[in-house]
Design a protein around this motif. Structure first.
Motif, mmCIF file in Angstrom:
data_model
loop_
_atom_site.group_PDB
_atom_site.id
_atom_site.type_symbol
_atom_site.label_atom_id
_atom_site.label_comp_id
_atom_site.label_asym_id
_atom_site.label_seq_id
_atom_site.Cartn_x
_atom_site.Cartn_y
_atom_site.Cartn_z
ATOM 1 N N SER A 1 0.770 -1.232 -0.248
ATOM 2 C CA SER A 1 -0.086 -0.103 -0.154
ATOM 3 C C SER A 1 1.038 1.390 -0.061
ATOM 4 O O SER A 1 0.676 2.262 -0.500
ATOM 5 N N ASP A 2 2.165 1.285 0.650
ATOM 6 C CA ASP A 2 2.745 2.467 0.734
ATOM 7 C C ASP A 2 3.265 2.766 -0.780
ATOM 8 O O ASP A 2 3.338 3.904 -1.341
ATOM 9 N N LEU A 3 3.662 1.873 -1.660
ATOM 10 C CA LEU A 3 3.870 1.966 -2.985
ATOM 11 C C LEU A 3 2.936 2.741 -3.797
ATOM 12 O O LEU A 3 3.069 3.496 -4.538
ATOM 13 N N ILE A 4 1.863 2.005 -3.631
ATOM 14 C CA ILE A 4 0.469 2.638 -4.314
ATOM 15 C C ILE A 4 0.257 4.151 -4.016
ATOM 16 O O ILE A 4 0.211 4.932 -5.039
ATOM 17 N N LEU A 5 0.379 4.279 -2.554
ATOM 18 C CA LEU A 5 0.278 5.727 -2.331
ATOM 19 C C LEU A 5 1.212 6.833 -2.767
ATOM 20 O O LEU A 5 0.863 7.860 -3.251
ATOM 21 N N ASN A 6 2.357 6.132 -2.889
ATOM 22 C CA ASN A 6 3.554 7.104 -3.626
ATOM 23 C C ASN A 6 3.327 7.349 -4.821
ATOM 24 O O ASN A 6 3.315 8.482 -5.272
ATOM 25 N N TYR A 7 3.166 6.326 -5.731
ATOM 26 C CA TYR A 7 2.766 6.510 -7.077
ATOM 27 C C TYR A 7 1.476 7.418 -7.177
ATOM 28 O O TYR A 7 1.558 8.124 -8.270
ATOM 29 N N GLU A 8 0.435 7.497 -6.647
ATOM 30 C CA GLU A 8 -0.719 8.283 -6.600
ATOM 31 C C GLU A 8 -0.333 9.640 -6.325
ATOM 32 O O GLU A 8 -0.907 10.592 -7.104
#
Length: 339
Positions: free
Chosen positions: A291-298
């Motif tokens: 989830s931290d990767l997804i948040l970063n990309y967003e």
């Protein structure tokens, strides 16, 4: 005129051809400048092949536009490139640039094929995909032989198959335990996005160096800083997992301040890279499971979107933004009729 029962081009096919024409005309200018300055006997044929492809593509698309009675886009012309300007890039950077842009082209052609229904248009894009794949293959071989091809990180081979047995696998945030290690899918996207940002940062820096306009210099430098920031975020994620992020040589831009390209062209180029970057981030977010990767990309996608919007404002204020084909404004037609 339409031949026989051949259907008209769809809106998607017109959009694909218009976008392709704009991209190829831009690439034609850049590659023509590369040809004037490249010295390496192995790299020069790659540049020539890439240039010849843009010439052939522009000729084929011009024929299609004329056959369909659709205005041929202006795109970019000899007025947007100064072939007599001093060298701006090293030969190795030119090779890296071509290798990178073929990756962008492979993704674009795949999309254009899927949006095309008419046989001749599908055939054109399938041939373009094959040509671009060959160019990527050749440029990759030479980059590897010269030691500048940056490979994705290596990992130890897995010894067995496994299944996810806890929802904690999807979590990237924990106050009491370490984040789970990255999987290969997540590593591959982090690697790719570092690579694209490295190219974007260098191009933006070179474009700032040659632009005579202060507002464009500032916008380009801001783009380079954004790319560097994103590189640091993605690199830290890899380093936290004891994985070495990709690096490349900084010896790529000369000290020339004479502009070989118009500001109209450089702004379009950065907009193209921004669009490609946003697409890469969306794909990476969808593929990542932490989830931290997804948040970063967003959140980083929002930063790219604002940067691209500010660039578009500069282009419009200078009257450089060529409008894509669109539908007729029916309400405006009615108002004119009533006058």
């Amino acid at each position: 005129m339409q031949e026989g029962n051949r259907p008209n081009l769809t809106s998607a096919e017109i959009a694909c051809l218009w976008t392709s024409f704009m991209n190829d005309s831009m690439s034609n200018c850049i590659l023509a400048f590369f040809l004037e300055h490249a010295d390496d006997k192995e790299i020069l044929p790659v540049i020539q092949s890439a240039y010849d492809l843009t010439v052939a593509h522009l000729e084929k698309m011009t024929v299609i536009f004329k056959e369909e009675d659709i205005p041929v886009p202006t795109g970019f012309t000899n007025e947007d490139v100064n072939l007599n300007a001093p060298r701006l890039y090293t030969d190795l950077f030119m090779l890296t640039y071509i290798n990178h842009m073929t990756k962008v082209g492979l993704l674009a052609y795949g999309g254009f094929i899927s949006m095309s229904a008419r046989k001749d248009i599908r055939t054109y894009y399938i041939e373009g995909l094959e040509e671009t794949a060959r160019l990527f293959d050749i440029s990759s071989d030479i980059a590897i032989s010269k030691g500048i091809f940056v490979r994705a990180p290596y990992i130890a081979y897995p010894k067995s198959k496994d299944y996810i047995d806890s929802k904690k696998y999807l979590s990237g945030f924990s106050l009491f335990s370490k984040k789970r290690p990255l999987n290969t899918i997540e590593i591959s996207h982090l690697y790719m996005n570092i690579q694209t940002n490295l190219m974007g940062s260098k191009l933006a820096l070179s474009f700032a160096q040659i632009s005579p306009r202060e507002n464009i210099q500032k916008w380009m430098l801001r783009g380079s800083e954004i790319s560097q920031k994103h590189i640091q975020i993605f690199s830290k994620t890899l380093l936290d997992n004891h994985i070495q992020p990709p690096i490349s040589s900084d010896a790529c831009i000369t000290d020339s301040t004479t502009s070989p390209f118009s500001d109209k062209l450089t702004l379009f180029h950065m907009s193209l890279l921004s669009a490609a970057g946003s697409g890469n981030y969306a794909t990476a977010a969808a593929a990542s499971q932490r989830s931290d990767l997804i948040l970063n990309y967003e959140r980083l996608s929002l930063e790219i979107a604002q940067y691209a919007k500010d660039g578009a404002d500069i282009v419009i204020s200078n009257g450089w933004l060529e409008q894509p084909p669109g539908t007729l404004d029916k309400e405006q037609l009615i108002r004119k009729k009533d006058c």
